[in-house]
Scaffold this active site. Structure first.
Site, short mmCIF file in Angstrom:
data_model
loop_
_atom_site.label_atom_id
_atom_site.label_comp_id
_atom_site.label_asym_id
_atom_site.label_seq_id
_atom_site.Cartn_x
_atom_site.Cartn_y
_atom_site.Cartn_z
N HIS A 286 5.56 -0.94 -4.66
CA HIS A 286 5.45 0.47 -5.01
C HIS A 286 6.64 1.24 -4.46
O HIS A 286 6.80 1.38 -3.24
CB HIS A 286 4.15 1.06 -4.46
N ASP B 209 2.94 -4.04 -8.28
CA ASP B 209 2.71 -2.80 -7.54
C ASP B 209 1.30 -2.80 -6.95
O ASP B 209 0.31 -2.83 -7.69
CB ASP B 209 2.89 -1.60 -8.48
N SER C 42 6.04 8.11 -8.53
CA SER C 42 4.60 7.93 -8.33
C SER C 42 3.84 9.12 -8.89
O SER C 42 3.87 9.37 -10.10
CB SER C 42 4.32 7.70 -6.84
#
Length: 319
Positions: free
Chosen positions: A291, A263, A138
């Protein structure tokens, strides 16, 4: 190159929110013992590394996501699996994320490549005979890809993996203001507010600490806090300079990007096109996965299978 990922979730796990939330709530904790090492930075701050038990294989550094750490479920799972496969795994905690506040009136941000570059330099000097790879998740993945693209042929990493990367920070932040994604935003911005409020009580900061309770979105927080703490003009300047999408063409390190189209932290429009990728970047897209989820079934996590396998192949070829 862009290809379809071989991730196939069980029928009852296809929802993006199920994929995102389930691993954090119900994932069994099979963590391994970690050894902490503190590195003193030239600017007077510090970084904490958490090392998996000693192995003789290549070094693999995990760069966690927003407000993450080695205790995050995805980090604990990857560290354990990498260790089982013979890698020397470690997690680099960004400033203030190791459980102890950092010393300076600054924090970390999505384009913060200086600290990771400094740590990799220290490790390559300490272990000159070992290849070093990086895994960014991320926010950590955005910073990793930005650094790879900025440095090109001079980057010291032998291989890299990036997971669930926002690519375009502005578009990702605006997506978080819609629908159920606002729940994730509320949780994460709340954590950022609390950590900043604690820092305000310890030292003077170049921000309006009294305004923190009114900051509800990522754009608001990044405009009032992140940009000001780290030398950006405003949120647009920060997002414009630090989004990794514009740097992908400059990457020369063998790099695997794993991303789910569903996501909920971003919209599909943030996903780069093939012409934006350099020849050393392989983007694998899955229709499902959420995610940093990618749950195949109960107790089965695709990331823990795909990432070590790809690193094993890439690092063997680089030796």
């Amino acid at each position: 190159m862009i290809t379809q990922a071989d991730f196939h979730p069980a029928r009852w796990l296809r929802g993006s929110h199920v994929q995102t939330i389930l691993p954090n709530l119900l994932r069994p904790r099979h963590s391994i013992p970690l050894r902490r090492e503190r590195l003193e930075l030239p600017d007077g701050d510090f970084l904490d590394l958490d090392w998996a038990p000693t192995m003789d294989g290549p070094l693999v550094i995990l760069f966690h996501g927003l407000e993450g750490s080695s205790r995050s479920p995805y980090a604990a799972g990857l560290m354990r699996r990498l260790h089982d496969q013979g890698f020397q795994a470690l997690t680099l905690h960004f400033r203030g994320c190791s459980g102890e506040p950092n010393r300076l009136p600054r924090s970390y941000f999505a384009g913060d490549t200086g600290d990771m570059a400094w740590v990799v330099e220290q490790l390559t000097q300490r272990f000159p005979e070992r290849p070093v790879a990086g895994i960014g998740v991320s926010l950590g993945g955005n910073a990793l890809l930005k650094w790879l693209g900025e440095t090109g042929d001079t980057n010291p990493l032998s291989a890299a993996v990036a997971i669930s990367v926002p690519f375009d920070l502005d578009k990702a932040a605006r997506r978080m203001e819609r629908g159920l994604s606002r729940l994730y935003q509320g949780y994460l911005v709340g954590r950022l507010r609390r950590s900043t409020q604690a820092k305000c009580r310890r030292m003077p900061l170049p921000i309006d600490c009294t305004a923190l309770p009114q900051l509800r979105t990522f754009r608001q927080f990044d405009d009032a806090v992140t940009a000001r703490l780290h030398g950006f003009r405003d949120v647009d300047d920060y997002y414009g300079q630090c989004s990794c999408r514009q740097y992908l063409h400059g990457i020369r390190t063998p790099t695997l990007i794993l991303h789910a189209i569903d996501d909920p932290f971003m919209s599909p429009e943030v996903i780069p096109t093939e012409p934006e990728l350099s020849s050393t970047v392989h983007l694998e897209l899955a229709h499902h996965g959420g995610h940093v989820g990618f749950v195949e079934g109960w107790g089965r996590y695709w990331l823990e299978r795909r990432v070590p396998h790809w690193l094993q192949q890439s690092l063997t070829m680089s030796v």
